[in-house]
Motif scaffolding. Structure first.
Motif, short mmCIF file in Angstrom:
data_model
loop_
_atom_site.label_atom_id
_atom_site.label_comp_id
_atom_site.label_asym_id
_atom_site.label_seq_id
_atom_site.Cartn_x
_atom_site.Cartn_y
_atom_site.Cartn_z
N LEU A 373 -3.04 16.87 2.44
CA LEU A 373 -3.68 15.57 2.67
C LEU A 373 -3.31 14.62 1.55
O LEU A 373 -3.42 14.97 0.37
CB LEU A 373 -5.20 15.75 2.73
N VAL A 374 -2.86 13.42 1.91
CA VAL A 374 -2.58 12.36 0.95
C VAL A 374 -3.50 11.19 1.28
O VAL A 374 -3.47 10.65 2.40
CB VAL A 374 -1.11 11.91 1.00
N VAL A 375 -4.33 10.81 0.32
CA VAL A 375 -5.32 9.75 0.52
C VAL A 375 -4.89 8.51 -0.27
O VAL A 375 -4.66 8.58 -1.47
CB VAL A 375 -6.72 10.19 0.06
N GLY A 376 -4.78 7.39 0.41
CA GLY A 376 -4.51 6.12 -0.24
C GLY A 376 -5.81 5.41 -0.54
O GLY A 376 -6.74 5.40 0.28
N SER A 377 -5.90 4.80 -1.73
CA SER A 377 -7.12 4.10 -2.12
C SER A 377 -6.74 2.85 -2.89
O SER A 377 -5.58 2.63 -3.24
CB SER A 377 -8.02 5.02 -2.96
N GLY A 378 -7.72 2.01 -3.17
CA GLY A 378 -7.48 0.75 -3.87
C GLY A 378 -7.69 -0.43 -2.92
O GLY A 378 -7.49 -0.32 -1.71
N GLY A 379 -8.07 -1.56 -3.50
CA GLY A 379 -8.40 -2.73 -2.69
C GLY A 379 -7.28 -3.19 -1.79
O GLY A 379 -7.50 -3.60 -0.65
N VAL A 380 -6.02 -3.13 -2.26
CA VAL A 380 -4.90 -3.60 -1.44
C VAL A 380 -4.76 -2.78 -0.17
O VAL A 380 -4.34 -3.30 0.87
CB VAL A 380 -3.58 -3.57 -2.25
N PRO A 407 5.78 16.65 -0.02
CA PRO A 407 4.96 17.54 0.81
C PRO A 407 5.64 17.84 2.14
O PRO A 407 6.24 16.97 2.77
CB PRO A 407 3.67 16.73 1.01
N ARG A 408 5.52 19.10 2.58
CA ARG A 408 6.21 19.54 3.80
C ARG A 408 5.46 19.18 5.06
O ARG A 408 6.07 18.98 6.11
CB ARG A 408 6.44 21.05 3.73
N ALA A 409 4.14 19.12 4.98
CA ALA A 409 3.37 18.84 6.20
C ALA A 409 2.04 18.18 5.84
O ALA A 409 0.97 18.71 6.11
CB ALA A 409 3.11 20.14 6.97
N ALA A 410 2.13 17.01 5.21
CA ALA A 410 0.92 16.31 4.76
C ALA A 410 0.48 15.28 5.78
O ALA A 410 1.30 14.64 6.44
CB ALA A 410 1.17 15.65 3.42
N ARG A 411 -0.83 15.12 5.88
CA ARG A 411 -1.41 14.06 6.69
C ARG A 411 -1.85 12.93 5.77
O ARG A 411 -2.38 13.18 4.69
CB ARG A 411 -2.61 14.60 7.48
N ALA A 412 -1.63 11.69 6.19
CA ALA A 412 -1.96 10.53 5.36
C ALA A 412 -3.17 9.81 5.92
O ALA A 412 -3.26 9.56 7.12
CB ALA A 412 -0.77 9.58 5.30
#
Length: 444
Positions: A373-380, A407-412
């Motif tokens: 799992l890759v989580v994006g954060s920040g106001g933008v 990452p080989r099989a990450a969900r964003a």
């Protein structure tokens, strides 16, 4: 409903989430400009009033974290640069600190001057494994004592001399807190005790010392530095996911990367990191940000050969506009596209540094291939159209030319509702609510 107010007092904006503790449900949210110029309580109270308007509630508990006023500035003083000083730096980052200075070896006059010039809020004094070298740690503690040092200090070195050095520092008037050795044995990094001590010092000395508010109410409300709360939320999320994950937090001045990896037994072999591996880590890139540090993003992206021919000059001009006006908001699609491009570059460069080990100090880097799992954060990312936010994270996952295995099989996903900090703030007293909140918004 049993409600709680979770608030993050940032340098620019104060964000508030109202959470139902019975089910970990986000009931409401709001934000307001952080009123650093007057009293941060004004902005905090305004944000809470906006978030609770119409709920008909009062007397609910508040859970507050803060990075206002520059957050927590930490200096590390260690035995030598590649082992205890590096271990101390990693522990400081995990505690939510901005590590502004690292010194290694026996402090001399010039070293002490450089330490003062860095203006740390806290000093982490480390050195020697348990039963190992004690001379350097003793010398440095003695030097601070004789220099009439008054900056709060966390002593987390060789336990054989810990009590003796604590007595020495206390007798000299140094505000000192004792913690377990951050590196009790070569290759074993033990961050928990020092991280807790740094958090205690931050709450006891730093928040009030920054004079962000008149009176003691704000200091009583704050429970953690914001990056510390976020890392706790990331840890809760990783435990819920049951696997490796990464969080990319793109801010106005810095881009923070958090990663949680599954401990690898092979790390105990001959090729292990002598300063230890921090399986739950955070790094801060002070030259990568959307506003104050936007020019740094362009420079770093050019060095990494991420810019197309002719793009650097155009993007540099746009970055300069943003750096000159930290409150800048793009008014059209073209401006928003530039923001998305800067965000994608900042996230990509930050994760390259994190994965390669340049930011963590790990020789072999951090193996992110099993990240799920890759989580994006920040106001933008939170305020961008979903396609832009998703595109920023997707650009990072497609970075096959960065010199690190992606990452080989990450969900964003994107932390649109800003629940990571709230989950971290609730984790100690309401672990079930914290887990449910994070899973509902970032996993389901």
């Amino acid at each position: 409903m049993s409600l709680a107010v979770c608030a993050d007092v940032g340098s620019t904006y104060t964000k508030v989430a109202v959470v139902d503790l019975d089910g970990g449900v986000l009931v409401a949210g709001a934000s307001a400009p952080t009123t650093v110029g007057t009293d941060v309580l004004r902005g905090l109270d305004a944000a809470v009033a906006a978030a609770t308007d119409g709920l008909g509630v009062s007397d609910v508990p508040w859970y507050v974290c803060s990075s206002a006023g520059g957050g927590l500035r930490l200096a590390v003083v260690g035995y030598e640069p590649l082992v205890t000083a590096q271990a101390g730096r990693r522990v400081g980052l995990s505690a939510g600190a901005n590590v502004v200075h690292v010194a290694a070896g026996r402090l001399g006059g010039a070293d002490l001057a450089a330490l003062r010039a860095a203006r740390p809020d806290v000093v982490l004094l480390v050195g020697g494994t348990d039963g190992g070298d004690a001379e350097t740690l003793t010398h440095n503690a003695t030097r601070l004592a004789r220099a009439r040092w008054r900056v709060p200090t966390v002593l987390a070195g060789n336990v054989q001399v810990r009590d003796e050095l604590r007595a020495l520092l206390v007798s000299a008037g140094v505000p000192v807190t004792v913690a377990d050795n951050v590196l009790p044995r070569i290759g074993v990094l033990a961050p928990v005790s020092a991280r807790a001590a740094i958090r205690e010092v931050f709450l006891r000395h730093v928040i009030g010392g920054k004079k962000l508010s008149r009176g003691g109410r704000f200091a009583r409300l704050v429970r953690a530095a914001t990056p510390d709360a976020v890392l706790t939320g990331v840890e809760v999320l990783a435990d819920a996911v049951g696997g490796d994950l990464v969080v990319l937090d793109v801010g106005g001045a810095t881009t923070d990367v958090y990663s949680v990896l599954t401990p690898d037994e092979r790390d105990s072999g001959p090729g292990r990191e002598v300063a230890g591996t921090l399986w739950r880590a955070r790094t801060v890139e002070g030259d990568l940000g959307m506003r104050w540090s936007a020019p740094g993003v362009v420079r770093a992206a050019a060095e990494e050969r991420l810019l197309a021919v002719g793009e650097q000059d155009v993007l540099a001009g746009q970055a300069a506009v943003r750096a000159a006006d930290p409150g800048f908001l793009p008014g059209d699609d073209a401006g928003r596209a530039v923001d998305a491009r800067i965000a994608a570059l900042a996230a990509t460069v930050a994760l390259r540094r994190h994965a390669r080990g340049a930011a963590t100090g790990e020789r072999a880097g951090r193996d992110l291939r099993d990240v799920r799992l890759v989580v994006g954060s920040g106001g933008v990312l939170r305020h961008a159209p979903s396609v832009d936010a998703a595109g920023v994270v997707a650009a990072v996952l497609a970075d096959h030319a960065g010199g690190w295995p992606v990452p080989r099989a990450a969900r964003a996903v994107v932390d649109v509702d800003y629940v990571l900090a709230a989950g971290g703030l609730l984790a100690a007293e309401h672990p079930g609510a914290a887990r449910a909140l994070l899973c509902r918004h970032l996993v389901a």
